[in-house]
Design an enzyme around this catalytic site. Sequence first.
Site, PDB file in Angstrom:
ATOM      1  N   HIS A  49       0.866  -1.176   0.000  1.00 20.37           N
ATOM      2  CA  HIS A  49       0.000   0.000   0.000  1.00 20.37           C
ATOM      3  C   HIS A  49       0.906   1.230   0.000  1.00 20.37           C
ATOM      4  O   HIS A  49       1.667   1.451   0.950  1.00 20.37           O
ATOM      5  CB  HIS A  49      -0.919  -0.011   1.221  1.00 20.37           C
ATOM      6  CG  HIS A  49      -1.830  -1.196   1.232  1.00 20.37           C
ATOM      7  ND1 HIS A  49      -2.005  -2.004   2.324  1.00 20.37           N
ATOM      8  CD2 HIS A  49      -2.599  -1.723   0.241  1.00 20.37           C
ATOM      9  CE1 HIS A  49      -2.854  -2.978   2.016  1.00 20.37           C
ATOM     10  NE2 HIS A  49      -3.229  -2.834   0.764  1.00 20.37           N
ATOM     11  N   GLU A  94       1.681   3.882   2.903  1.00 24.15           N
ATOM     12  CA  GLU A  94       2.118   3.415   4.223  1.00 24.15           C
ATOM     13  C   GLU A  94       3.620   3.629   4.335  1.00 24.15           C
ATOM     14  O   GLU A  94       4.421   2.722   4.148  1.00 24.15           O
ATOM     15  CB  GLU A  94       1.678   1.966   4.418  1.00 24.15           C
ATOM     16  CG  GLU A  94       0.153   1.881   4.353  1.00 24.15           C
ATOM     17  CD  GLU A  94      -0.432   0.479   4.434  1.00 24.15           C
ATOM     18  OE1 GLU A  94      -1.651   0.359   4.361  1.00 24.15           O
ATOM     19  OE2 GLU A  94       0.345  -0.478   4.565  1.00 24.15           O
ATOM     20  N   HIS A 117       3.385  -3.026   6.992  1.00 21.67           N
ATOM     21  CA  HIS A 117       2.300  -2.086   6.707  1.00 21.67           C
ATOM     22  C   HIS A 117       2.111  -1.112   7.865  1.00 21.67           C
ATOM     23  O   HIS A 117       2.597  -1.342   8.966  1.00 21.67           O
ATOM     24  CB  HIS A 117       0.972  -2.840   6.550  1.00 21.67           C
ATOM     25  CG  HIS A 117       0.890  -3.692   5.324  1.00 21.67           C
ATOM     26  ND1 HIS A 117       0.045  -3.426   4.287  1.00 21.67           N
ATOM     27  CD2 HIS A 117       1.570  -4.821   4.982  1.00 21.67           C
ATOM     28  CE1 HIS A 117       0.189  -4.345   3.347  1.00 21.67           C
ATOM     29  NE2 HIS A 117       1.105  -5.207   3.746  1.00 21.67           N
ATOM     30  N   GLU A 140       1.365  -4.953  11.012  1.00 22.99           N
ATOM     31  CA  GLU A 140       0.733  -3.632  11.091  1.00 22.99           C
ATOM     32  C   GLU A 140       1.477  -2.883  12.190  1.00 22.99           C
ATOM     33  O   GLU A 140       1.380  -3.221  13.368  1.00 22.99           O
ATOM     34  CB  GLU A 140      -0.758  -3.762  11.422  1.00 22.99           C
ATOM     35  CG  GLU A 140      -1.579  -4.425  10.320  1.00 22.99           C
ATOM     36  CD  GLU A 140      -1.753  -3.549   9.068  1.00 22.99           C
ATOM     37  OE1 GLU A 140      -1.412  -2.347   9.127  1.00 22.99           O
ATOM     38  OE2 GLU A 140      -2.227  -4.075   8.052  1.00 22.99           O
TER      39      GLU A 140
HETATM   40 ZN   LIG Z   1      -1.310  -1.922   4.215  1.00 21.16          ZN
END
Ligand SMILES: [Zn+2]
Length: 336
Positions: free
Chosen positions: A62, A65, A159, A223
């Site tokens: 992504h 990020e 991420h 994350e």
């Molecule tokens: Zn992500």
Amino acid sequence: MLLFSPHKNIIGHSIVHADRSIQASHSTLMDGAEVALLDCGVMRFEPNTASKLSLVISCGVHGNETAPIEIVSQLVSDVLSGELSGAARVLFILANPWAIAANKRFVDLNMNRLFCGQWQHEDLRLKEVKRAAKLEAYVANFFAEEPVTVEQRLHYDCHTAIRASARERFAVYPFVSGRVLPEQQQAFLEIAEIHTVLMQQQSANTFSSFTAVKQDAESFTLELGRVMPFGANNLERFSGIDVLLRSLISGADLPRSPTYDIEQFVVHHTLEKSSASWEFFVPDNVPNFSEYPPGSLISRDGSAEYLVGSEPEYIVFPNPKVRVGDRAGLMLRKLR
Ligand SMILES: [Zn+2]
């Protein structure tokens, strides 16, 4: 840095070269290690000594990020300058250069739904679709080419989350039938200051799922905090993952078991946006891992409702703005 010249680092190089095809280039570092820029944002490092670990470090699946992208870029720079001497084989990946350049989550399609061959069922003209196919090939080759000394395959896909989390950092452990989270992996997560793991209960099309299922790696989607623009990240909040990755790259002695138990959650229910009239009762700003007591109404589509069952459930990744048929969130239970 010759490999990325005239750009300052792999980020600058990747942004500029996103739409150009680049020739794979190789160079040898002072200590005899080999580095190869295989594609835009894809760099392989092979140490001069027999390595025990094949490590894939990916970020920017992504594009907005940014904190993990900055961390990985610094690791790449430090490896190339010799400041960080490597004992492990490493494949560094900035996954989605177009989205990074645009500072967007994705350009055409959410790339983290395109792995495990899912790209074959999408429009192959789209950038993310082509890129997912290529990344699978780079990773497969990286593992296929490993020397017999390698004992372990690891992949961390890094991420940051769009929303706040009741638990600042957490890992997602892809589903592989019959697998439990090894103590050694718990110890590694502890070094990264990650104390929460979401155990997936069914296979997914994420990058980490690809390496877990198809490449037999211990892999995680990490994350690591909140989405921020480049330059606005407080990288001190990400020091844990930096320490872990540097330790793994340099071959430092790491603990084999955690000092305390990591909290594990399992997916109890996958929320799907089943039609255009599907309704969602979770407020927009609710943090990940928010707890919902038994009986809470979460979603409704006509007469079909999703209510929390007999024990509390925790929501992660709520996103009602997805396409019809896509995942709109996960309801978790704490594993006891
Ligand atoms: Zn992500």
